[in-house]
Design a protein around this motif. Sequence first.
Motif, PDB file in Angstrom:
ATOM      1  N   ASN A 238      26.275  47.870  35.789  1.00  0.00           N
ATOM      2  CA  ASN A 238      27.685  48.192  36.012  1.00  0.00           C
ATOM      3  C   ASN A 238      28.414  47.146  36.854  1.00  0.00           C
ATOM      4  O   ASN A 238      29.633  47.209  36.994  1.00  0.00           O
ATOM      5  N   VAL A 239      27.666  46.209  37.449  1.00  0.00           N
ATOM      6  CA  VAL A 239      28.257  45.250  38.382  1.00  0.00           C
ATOM      7  C   VAL A 239      28.146  43.842  37.818  1.00  0.00           C
ATOM      8  O   VAL A 239      27.118  43.455  37.258  1.00  0.00           O
ATOM      9  N   SER A 240      29.211  43.067  37.956  1.00  0.00           N
ATOM     10  CA  SER A 240      29.185  41.671  37.524  1.00  0.00           C
ATOM     11  C   SER A 240      30.171  40.867  38.361  1.00  0.00           C
ATOM     12  O   SER A 240      31.018  41.430  39.065  1.00  0.00           O
ATOM     13  N   MET A 241      30.056  39.543  38.272  1.00  0.00           N
ATOM     14  CA  MET A 241      31.006  38.660  38.938  1.00  0.00           C
ATOM     15  C   MET A 241      31.855  37.964  37.887  1.00  0.00           C
ATOM     16  O   MET A 241      31.329  37.390  36.940  1.00  0.00           O
ATOM     17  N   VAL A 406      34.017  40.453  42.259  1.00  0.00           N
ATOM     18  CA  VAL A 406      32.864  41.294  41.947  1.00  0.00           C
ATOM     19  C   VAL A 406      33.430  42.629  41.501  1.00  0.00           C
ATOM     20  O   VAL A 406      34.178  43.279  42.243  1.00  0.00           O
ATOM     21  N   VAL A 407      33.135  43.021  40.256  1.00  0.00           N
ATOM     22  CA  VAL A 407      33.761  44.210  39.680  1.00  0.00           C
ATOM     23  C   VAL A 407      32.701  45.230  39.290  1.00  0.00           C
ATOM     24  O   VAL A 407      31.547  44.893  39.029  1.00  0.00           O
ATOM     25  N   GLN A 413      37.257  52.002  33.083  1.00  0.00           N
ATOM     26  CA  GLN A 413      37.990  51.414  34.196  1.00  0.00           C
ATOM     27  C   GLN A 413      37.183  50.282  34.820  1.00  0.00           C
ATOM     28  O   GLN A 413      35.963  50.372  34.965  1.00  0.00           O
ATOM     29  N   VAL A 414      37.881  49.203  35.195  1.00  0.00           N
ATOM     30  CA  VAL A 414      37.256  48.095  35.912  1.00  0.00           C
ATOM     31  C   VAL A 414      37.750  48.156  37.356  1.00  0.00           C
ATOM     32  O   VAL A 414      38.946  48.034  37.615  1.00  0.00           O
ATOM     33  N   VAL A 415      36.833  48.353  38.292  1.00  0.00           N
ATOM     34  CA  VAL A 415      37.190  48.546  39.696  1.00  0.00           C
ATOM     35  C   VAL A 415      36.817  47.297  40.489  1.00  0.00           C
ATOM     36  O   VAL A 415      35.657  46.869  40.464  1.00  0.00           O
ATOM     37  N   PRO A 416      37.764  46.684  41.210  1.00  0.00           N
ATOM     38  CA  PRO A 416      37.429  45.505  42.030  1.00  0.00           C
ATOM     39  C   PRO A 416      36.685  45.918  43.295  1.00  0.00           C
ATOM     40  O   PRO A 416      37.176  46.724  44.078  1.00  0.00           O
TER      41      PRO A 416
END
Length: 432
Positions: A238-241, A406-407, A413-416
């Motif tokens: 779920n996490v990426s840069m 990093v989102v 939804q994309v959360v910062p």
Amino acid sequence: MSVNEYFKRQWKNPIVLLLLSGFALFAKNGTAYTEASGICPCFEQFADDFFTEQSQRNNDTNFVFSPFAMQSFEDLVKLGFSDKPELPDDNFSEIMEDLKDSEAVKMEYKVHLPEGREIEPSRLALLQKKFPSTFVHIDDSNAWMMKAIEQHLRNLNELEKLMGNKQAPSEALVEINTEVNTDWLHPFDEQATKVAEFHTDDNRKVDMPFMHQVGNLRTAEMTDLQAKVIEMPFKNQNVSMWLYLPDEEDGLDELEEKLKLRSLNSIEASMSEREVDVLLPKFEDTHEMDLDGEISRSGLDYPLSQTDEAVTIQRPASKLQTKLAMYESLEAHRITDSEGEGHVIAKRHAISLHTESSENADTEVKESGEEVEGEEQGESVGEVDVSCATDDCLKFHAAHPFIYHVVYKHSDQVVPIVMGCFRNLNINIDAP
């Protein structure tokens, strides 16, 4: 002198009288909790505006902060410091639960309470369940906290104008530490890291370590932003840069302004998989801020804490710290940490960046051609070997200032989680 005694000596100050009565909230039993209406829709827009304002106001330094920590601070306040406590919404809780087990993003909440003050058990249990939090008492060894709380009183006068509702001060202090480690799904090969030139915002050319890899990544060449964007996934699915590289070396400020007009969801939709030749600086960065102080100085409309006028909130002072370690892998970072600072930083071609020390702009930078830990200087960025397998391979060489996010991707939804820029900081290659 204890914090309580300190404030009692200030009894003539009416604001401090509010402080001393504020924690009566925590003595109430049978509190009814309301459900939040969802992650604030203004969250992403304010994060963009705040990032741009802070970055451009301090345009000779790097800047990194966690908008998610900012949002979570407000949620913690509404749950723990309100006479009508509000539970975080389900989306927020799911993200927090996932991040608890993430190697990439670690968040720690520490709530400092005055001596003798206790939070009633049911609310304490909820706070510890919803946030990875610890609760400690302030004693006479914490003079810096007293100063932070005094400053907080001054900040609130300005902050109330931006928030649109009155919030009484509290004699507590909340620390939130956010740490990002580049736990890449596809780690960089440490042997491919080479020293090359980075072109800074102030027209310097400095030699620093660059990580290199070629692979299939989601990317887009965005003509409206005049920039390229790539997505570097972390092991937590779920996490990426996301990294944004302006087409022009001096295009960072313009890119920051244009990014405010694009939602993360629209950027997500524009990306597709493609072979990419990636060159990224290797560094560590950290930034610490008093949230309410920075909000007050920014002058931006701050809607995240607005509540019903009938709700009374005792707002604590805040200290938000964000750390980011850009390494080839999580293991490479762990090895560096275990072997100590200084010597290993040079040995592994890493640099450490601290925004608090950015005033020392004249610190020595290694000149091109010198050796670092006994190894010869690597090729310039333009001479890095490219091992692309296709003619359509995109070159993403971050050899001039760039932006990174990093989102967290949650449902649609994309959360910062963290925003930062690498632009022009004091760069030290610390050779023994």
